[in-house]
Design an enzyme around this catalytic site. Structure first.
Site, PDB file in Angstrom:
ATOM      1  N   PRO A 145     -17.153 -12.186 -44.131  1.00 50.98           N
ATOM      2  CG  PRO A 145     -18.754 -11.035 -45.315  1.00 50.98           C
ATOM      3  CD  PRO A 145     -18.592 -11.959 -44.177  1.00 50.98           C
ATOM      4  CD  GLU A 146     -11.839 -11.367 -40.514  1.00 53.40           C
ATOM      5  OE1 GLU A 146     -11.387 -10.296 -40.085  1.00 53.40           O
ATOM      6  OE2 GLU A 146     -11.743 -12.441 -39.908  1.00 53.40           O
TER       7      GLU A 146
END
Length: 271
Positions: A2-3
Site C-alpha cells: 500500500p502506497e
DNA sequence: AGTGCGGCCTGTCCGC
DNA sequence: TGCGGACAGGCCGCAC
C-alpha cells in the site's frame, strides 16, 4: 504494497461504514505486528464511538472521544469492511466489530503493519511528529524541496522517499516520478537543478493524484470484495520494467539498487 | 545532523 | 513434483 494512494483509497472506502458507529467488540487473533497490538485495545475501544477518519502519510487514524487508533498497513496490509458471515481467513489479525453488524477487518500476511492506541494529539506522537509535509499539500512545493535538498549528498531517490522530507512517496512512485521529471535516481539531492526539482515536485503530485483517482474507481470493492488495490491499475512507465525498452526513447531501462531498493531508470532520459 | 544498514515477516519465484 | 533459498518491501532504530 500500500502506497499513499491506496491508504487514502482505504480511508475513503471505510469511512462511510465506520463514522458515527459504536464499537461493539474487538477481536485480536494475532497481536504480534510490527509493534505489539496493545493488550488493552479491546477494552479501550469497546463501547466508544468512531467520530471520523484521518490520514497522515501512510498512517490511518480512527478518531474516538477516548483517543485515536493509529493504523499502518505496512507492506501487505489491508483494511476492509466485511460482515459476520465472511469467513475468517489466514492473516485476518484484528476485527473491529461495529454496531449494526459490520466488521472492520485488518489483514496483513507479512505483519509489517501496526495498530497503536494514542491518547495524545496524533501530531505529537513520535511516529507522526517528525513527518514532512503531505505531498499533495501546498506546503510541498519547489521552494521547500530546494531548501531541504541544499547540500544533501544522498541520492535524490532516497531523499524523496525519506518521510522526514515528504511523506507517502514509496518505491514505486519514486521511480515513476523521477522518470517523469527526467532525473537520474542516483544523483545527489543537492545537485539536482532548481528546474528539475520543480518538475519533480509537480510529477510527484501528479502521479499520486492520478493513482488516488484510479483508486476511487475501485471503492466499491471495499465492501464484500477482495480489496484489491486500485493503484496497480495505472500503467507504470519504469517500475518493474528493468531490461525493457524506455517508453520514451527505446533505450534499455537499467535496474540498480539504491538504499537496498530496486531502482529502474532510463540512462538516456534521466540525467 | 546526516548517512547507512539490520531487522521484522511471509508469499512468490527460481533453480535444482 | 518438491524443496530450499533468494528476494521483495516500509520504516524504525541503532551505529558511525
Amino acid at each position: 504494497m500500500p502506497e499513499l494512494p491506496e491508504v487514502e483509497t482505504t480511508r475513503r472506502g471505510i469511512e462511510p461504514h465506520v463514522i458515527g458507529k459504536r464499537v461493539q467488540d474487538v477481536v485480536v487473533r494475532q497481536g504480534a505486528l510490527r509493534w505489539p497490538v496493545p493488550a488493552q485495545l479491546p477494552d479501550l475501544l469497546r463501547g466508544t464511538r468512531i467520530l471520523g477518519t484521518a490520514r497522515r502519510g501512510k498512517y490511518l487514524l480512527l478518531q474516538t472521544p477516548r483517543g485515536h487508533l493509529l493504523i499502518h498497513l505496512g507492506m501487505s496490509g489491508s483494511l476492509r469492511i466485511v460482515s459476520a458471515a465472511d469467513p475468517v481467513r489466514k492473516h485476518d489479525h484484528v476485527d473491529i466489530r461495529l454496531q449494526g453488524g459490520a466488521i472492520l477487518r485488518f489483514h496483513d500476511p507479512r505483519r509489517f503493519g501496526c495498530l497503536l492506541w494514542l491518547t495524545e494529539p496524533p501530531d505529537t506522537h513520535p511516529l507522526l511528529a517528525e513527518l514532512g509535509p503531505e505531498p499533495l499539500s501546498e506546503a510541498f512545493d519547489a521552494a521547500y524541496l530546494l531548501e531541504c535538498a541544499s547540500g544533501r549528498k544522498a541520492p535524490i531517490k532516497q531523499f524523496i522517499m525519506d518521510s522526514h522530507i515528504v511523506v507517502g512517496v514509496g518505491n514505486i512512485y519514486a521511480n515513476e516520478a523521477l522518470f517523469a521529471a527526467g532525473i537520474a535516481p542516483q544523483r545527489a539531492a543537492g545537485k539536482v537543478s532548481a528546474a528539475r526539482q520543480e518538475a519533480l515536485v509537480a510529477e510527484i503530485k501528479a502521479v499520486l493524484a492520478r493513482a488516488i483517482e484510479v483508486g476511487g474507481t475501485t471503492l466499491r470493492d471495499f465492501v464484500g470484495g477482495d480489496g484489491k488495490p486500485g493503484y496497480f491499475a495505472q500503467s507504470l512507465q519504469v517500475y518493474g520494467r528493468g531490461g525493457e525498452p524506455c517508453v520514451a526513447c527505446g533505450v534499455t531501462l537499467k535496474e540498480i539498487r539504491i538504499g537496498q531498493r530496486s531502482t529502474v531508470f532510463c540512462p538516456k532520459c534521466q540525467r
